[in-house]
Design a protein around this motif. Structure first.
Motif, short mmCIF file in Angstrom:
data_model
loop_
_atom_site.label_atom_id
_atom_site.label_comp_id
_atom_site.label_asym_id
_atom_site.label_seq_id
_atom_site.Cartn_x
_atom_site.Cartn_y
_atom_site.Cartn_z
N THR A 134 0.85 -1.29 0.13
CA THR A 134 0.09 0.05 -0.17
C THR A 134 0.83 1.24 -0.01
OG1 THR A 134 -0.03 -0.04 2.27
CG2 THR A 134 -2.18 -1.00 1.17
N LEU A 135 2.11 1.36 0.82
CA LEU A 135 2.94 2.38 0.75
C LEU A 135 3.59 2.67 -0.72
CD1 LEU A 135 4.58 2.08 4.27
CD2 LEU A 135 2.82 3.82 3.69
N GLN A 136 3.85 1.52 -1.25
CA GLN A 136 4.39 1.57 -2.62
C GLN A 136 3.30 2.25 -3.77
OE1 GLN A 136 5.53 -2.44 -3.50
NE2 GLN A 136 7.45 -2.04 -2.44
N ASP A 137 1.98 1.68 -3.57
CA ASP A 137 0.95 2.22 -4.32
C ASP A 137 0.80 3.88 -3.95
OD1 ASP A 137 0.60 -0.23 -5.33
OD2 ASP A 137 -1.11 -0.71 -4.19
N ILE A 138 0.75 4.13 -2.85
CA ILE A 138 0.56 5.37 -2.60
C ILE A 138 1.71 6.53 -2.94
CG2 ILE A 138 0.47 7.12 -0.58
CD1 ILE A 138 -0.84 4.89 1.15
N GLY A 139 2.99 5.75 -2.82
CA GLY A 139 3.97 6.89 -3.41
C GLY A 139 4.07 6.93 -4.64
N LYS A 140 3.70 5.94 -5.62
CA LYS A 140 3.66 6.00 -7.03
C LYS A 140 2.51 6.93 -7.30
CE LYS A 140 3.47 3.02 -11.13
NZ LYS A 140 3.48 1.78 -11.83
N SER A 141 1.22 6.45 -6.98
CA SER A 141 0.03 7.04 -7.55
C SER A 141 -0.28 8.50 -7.18
CB SER A 141 -1.11 6.23 -7.14
OG SER A 141 -1.01 4.96 -7.80
N TYR A 142 0.36 8.90 -5.85
CA TYR A 142 0.17 10.39 -5.20
C TYR A 142 0.88 11.17 -4.92
CZ TYR A 142 -4.89 8.47 -3.79
OH TYR A 142 -6.13 7.98 -3.88
N LEU A 143 2.29 10.54 -4.86
CA LEU A 143 3.60 11.20 -4.47
C LEU A 143 4.42 11.31 -5.57
CD1 LEU A 143 3.68 10.36 -0.84
CD2 LEU A 143 2.66 12.53 -1.71
N ASP A 144 4.15 10.59 -6.66
CA ASP A 144 5.20 10.51 -7.82
C ASP A 144 6.73 9.99 -7.29
OD1 ASP A 144 5.80 10.71 -10.34
OD2 ASP A 144 6.68 12.57 -10.53
N LEU A 145 6.41 8.72 -6.60
CA LEU A 145 7.70 8.21 -5.97
C LEU A 145 8.14 6.82 -6.64
CD1 LEU A 145 7.56 8.77 -2.14
CD2 LEU A 145 8.95 9.82 -3.80
N ASP A 146 9.43 6.46 -6.76
CA ASP A 146 9.70 5.11 -6.99
C ASP A 146 9.24 4.21 -6.03
OD1 ASP A 146 11.28 2.73 -7.32
OD2 ASP A 146 12.67 3.87 -8.57
N CYS A 147 8.69 3.06 -6.52
CA CYS A 147 8.00 1.98 -5.42
C CYS A 147 9.08 1.54 -4.54
CB CYS A 147 7.48 0.81 -6.31
SG CYS A 147 5.92 1.21 -7.28
N GLU A 148 10.23 1.38 -5.03
CA GLU A 148 11.33 0.58 -4.14
C GLU A 148 11.78 1.64 -3.12
OE1 GLU A 148 14.70 -0.45 -6.56
OE2 GLU A 148 13.30 -1.82 -7.72
N LEU A 149 11.58 2.98 -3.48
CA LEU A 149 11.84 4.16 -2.41
C LEU A 149 10.75 4.32 -1.30
CD1 LEU A 149 14.06 6.35 -4.39
CD2 LEU A 149 14.85 4.39 -3.07
N ALA A 150 9.58 4.12 -1.48
CA ALA A 150 8.44 4.61 -0.94
C ALA A 150 8.33 4.30 0.45
CB ALA A 150 7.13 4.22 -1.44
N VAL A 151 8.67 3.16 1.04
CA VAL A 151 8.50 2.52 2.22
C VAL A 151 9.75 3.35 3.12
CG1 VAL A 151 8.89 0.70 4.08
CG2 VAL A 151 7.69 0.30 1.75
N SER A 152 10.56 3.51 2.74
CA SER A 152 11.81 4.25 3.43
C SER A 152 11.58 5.71 3.49
CB SER A 152 13.24 3.74 3.00
OG SER A 152 13.32 4.42 1.56
N LYS A 153 11.17 6.05 2.63
CA LYS A 153 10.72 7.65 2.60
C LYS A 153 9.80 8.06 3.62
CE LYS A 153 12.57 9.33 -1.73
NZ LYS A 153 13.34 10.35 -1.28
N PHE A 154 8.77 7.04 3.69
CA PHE A 154 7.51 7.16 4.45
C PHE A 154 8.03 7.05 6.15
CE2 PHE A 154 4.73 4.96 7.39
CZ PHE A 154 3.71 5.78 7.47
N ILE A 155 8.80 6.06 6.33
CA ILE A 155 9.26 5.92 7.70
C ILE A 155 10.30 7.25 8.09
CG2 ILE A 155 10.80 4.55 9.12
CD1 ILE A 155 9.95 2.27 7.31
N ASN A 156 10.89 7.55 7.28
CA ASN A 156 12.03 8.64 7.39
C ASN A 156 11.03 10.05 7.62
OD1 ASN A 156 14.14 7.51 7.11
ND2 ASN A 156 14.60 7.88 5.01
#
Length: 570
Positions: A33-55
């Motif tokens: 879900t964090l990867q989907d949110i990062g890609k669809s809503y925040l224009d993030l690379d899926c592989e980086l989404a979880v770490s960016k969220f935690i940070n």
């Protein structure tokens, strides 16, 4: 670095966008879900989404003080400029920690908060909780959950985060009940799918109903997983099956492509039955993806022609075109407009179970429900073949054993047979052994729950899955016993405890005022069914846009009351 507020707003939009009023919302945050949110809503690379969220959460919600890193969430007890609660991203981090726990056993305070402290890089305090999140000091997370619940309900959605019974998990229950499938549940299901469903193409293209029926037959010995799949709360069980289907969909695409990972979705399609001047036809009825950021889509049929996918009902797109209900192999129709959506799949099946229109008892039969129960209403069974087929032979056995009945004689069409007015009569389906060709039909018809509870009558708010104050519905208990006990609660207050009779309407006169009521059905001193009832004030009625109305197709025109619109040709 993306700031906390952007993640917070994106998470809220992801879990509440395009959700039907009155539907339950689970904050089931995990890596996917964090990867989907990062890609669809925040224009993030899926592989980086979880770490960016935690940070982002760590930067906003922790601070270094007195030679140690600890939690600081005082600034989250408010709302952003759009009125959305600011604590949701932090709560999501808490759910993520629960997702990373073992799904084999129950979570306890000690191991959960140890995992949360590791996730946030903070110190564990004397209560086992992170320093700065102690209970009863106005620093814990409970008020954040209550604010989230209140915001959901103010927007017409049903909250699901609840405190537990008295004991060490009383407050932790808010968090752990939101984590549906945990990380090792996902790994477990992937292994099960590989070992049981990988030997035939048809088993890699099951729809949601087929996968649910298969999973219920497995009787998994994992406590958390099995409790979710067999939950008496139909909404919670459905949420578990939805999560399991996400795992299955990713696995099946990976298997088809020699292990290559796919992030795009495949949409399943069912059928809608139409009859005009005695001529019956079936139309392709695609499902809309859950938690999807809506964009305009179009689909290509087998002749290469395109048609726009238009919203229809809850969880469905408008029917597309006539289709043969039974195909030799599953069919795929290419979807364009969103990289997250790959195609529409029409599965290979030997039977369909069609339920009546939930909004119009005189309406059309279709695969309206992803997870039909069959206990509450008469339905239509569509079988491949003729009345001499093995499936039709098995249907006659069901009727002879008084397990199932239907109205009149079966209607034979070109290549299929329709059984109208079907109703399950008994829970004693284990008394027979179905023939191998009819085993899937047997398990689909066998009651999933011996007791279900439905609501009818009263004055229902349009498109809101709620009733209006002073006009509550009646409760109907559908079961194979004669008498049950019903308890109605508002919050922690028990309003009534009454004896009711199966299939007889019981007016919920204690539910006249606005609020969220919980209804428990008791038999033999055990809760056998559970459902919620939302009653709203007249001021809370929301008007429907034109797109939410029911359009009727006539040729290339669509009519709704005095409105007429022409079908657009791409």
């Amino acid at each position: 670095m993306l700031d906390y507020e952007k993640w917070n707003a994106a998470i809220i939009d992801f879990f509440t966008h395009d959700i039907r009023k009155g539907k339950s919302v689970y904050l089931t945050v995990n890596h996917k879900t964090l990867q989907d949110i990062g890609k669809s809503y925040l224009d993030l690379d899926c592989e980086l989404a979880v770490s960016k969220f935690i940070n982002a959460v760590k930067e906003k919600c922790t601070k270094y003080e007195n030679a140690q890193q600890h939690v600081c969430i005082a600034s989250l007890r408010t709302s952003d400029e759009k009125g959305k609660p600011l604590g949701v991203a932090f709560l999501s981090a808490m759910v993520l920690a629960a997702y990373q726990m073992s799904g084999k056993d129950d979570i306890d305070n000690t191991n959960y908060f140890k995992r949360l402290c590791e996730l946030l890089d903070v110190v564990q305090g004397s209560q086992g909780r992170p320093v700065g999140m102690e209970l009863y000091h106005n620093t814990d997370e409970v008020s954040l959950w209550l604010t989230w619940n209140a915001w959901l309900e103010s927007n017409g959605l049903a909250s699901t985060a609840r405190q537990g019974k008295e004991g060490p998990l009383k407050f932790l229950n808010y968090t752990i009940e939101q984590s549906l499938l945990r990380f090792d549940d996902v790994e477990f299901l992937q292994k099960v799918f590989s070992s049981h469903l990988n030997f035939h193409e048809a088993l890699r293209s099951l729809d949601e109903t087929q996968l649910r029926d298969w999973m219920l037959r497995q009787h998994f010995n994992r406590r958390h997983l099995r409790a979710g799949l067999e939950s008496l709360d139909a909404d919670r069980a459905s949420a578990f099956f939805d999560e399991a289907y996400e795992v299955y969909s990713i696995w099946s695409q990976s298997e088809e492509n020699d292990g290559e990972a796919f992030t795009s979705r495949r949409l399943n399609a069912g059928i809608q039955r139409r009859s005009f001047k005695g001529i019956v036809s079936y139309w392709l009825l695609p499902r809309r993806p859950i938690r999807w950021k809506t964009v305009q889509l179009r689909v290509r049929n087998s002749e290469g022609e395109y048609k726009t996918l238009e919203p229809y009902r809850d969880g469905l797109f408008e029917p597309l075109w006539p289709i043969e209900p039974f195909v030799d192999t599953s069919q795929s129709f290419l979807v364009e407009g969103d990289d997250a959506i790959r195609d529409i799949i029409f599965p290979k099946r030997d039977f369909w179970i069609l339920t009546p229109d939930p909004d119009d008892k005189y309406g059309l039969y279709a695969t309206w429900e992803k997870y039909p129960t069959g206990n509450e209403k008469k339905y239509l069974i569509l079988l491949k073949g003729n009345t001499d087929s093995k499936l039709s032979t098995q249907m006659r056995v069901f009727k002879e054993w008084k397990l199932l009945d239907w109205d009149g004689d079966p209607q034979v069409k070109d290549g299929w047979v329709e059984y109208h007015g079907c109703m399950v009569l008994s829970s004693a389906w284990d008394c027979i052994n179905p023939m191998p060709e009819a085993e899937e039909l047997f398990h689909s018809l066998k009651p999933k729950e011996n007791v279900t509870a439905s609501l009818s009558g009263g004055l229902k708010a349009p498109q809101q899955a709620a009733w209006l104050e002073d006009y509550p519905p009646s409760l109907i208990v559908h079961g194979f016993e004669k008498e049950f006990e019903v308890i109605v609660r508002l919050g922690n207050n028990e309003l009534i405890k009454e004896k009711v009779y199966a299939q007889n309407p019981f007016i919920l006169s204690v539910c006249k005022d606005s609020g969220m009521y919980n209804i428990e059905v008791i038999w033999n001193k055990k809760i056998v069914a559970n459902r919620s009832l939302k009653v709203i004030s007249w001021d809370e009625i929301s008007a429907n846009s034109i797109d939410c109305l029911k359009w009727v197709e006539i040729g290339k025109k669509k009519i709704c009351g005095p409105l007429i619109k022409y079908e657009e040709v791409p």
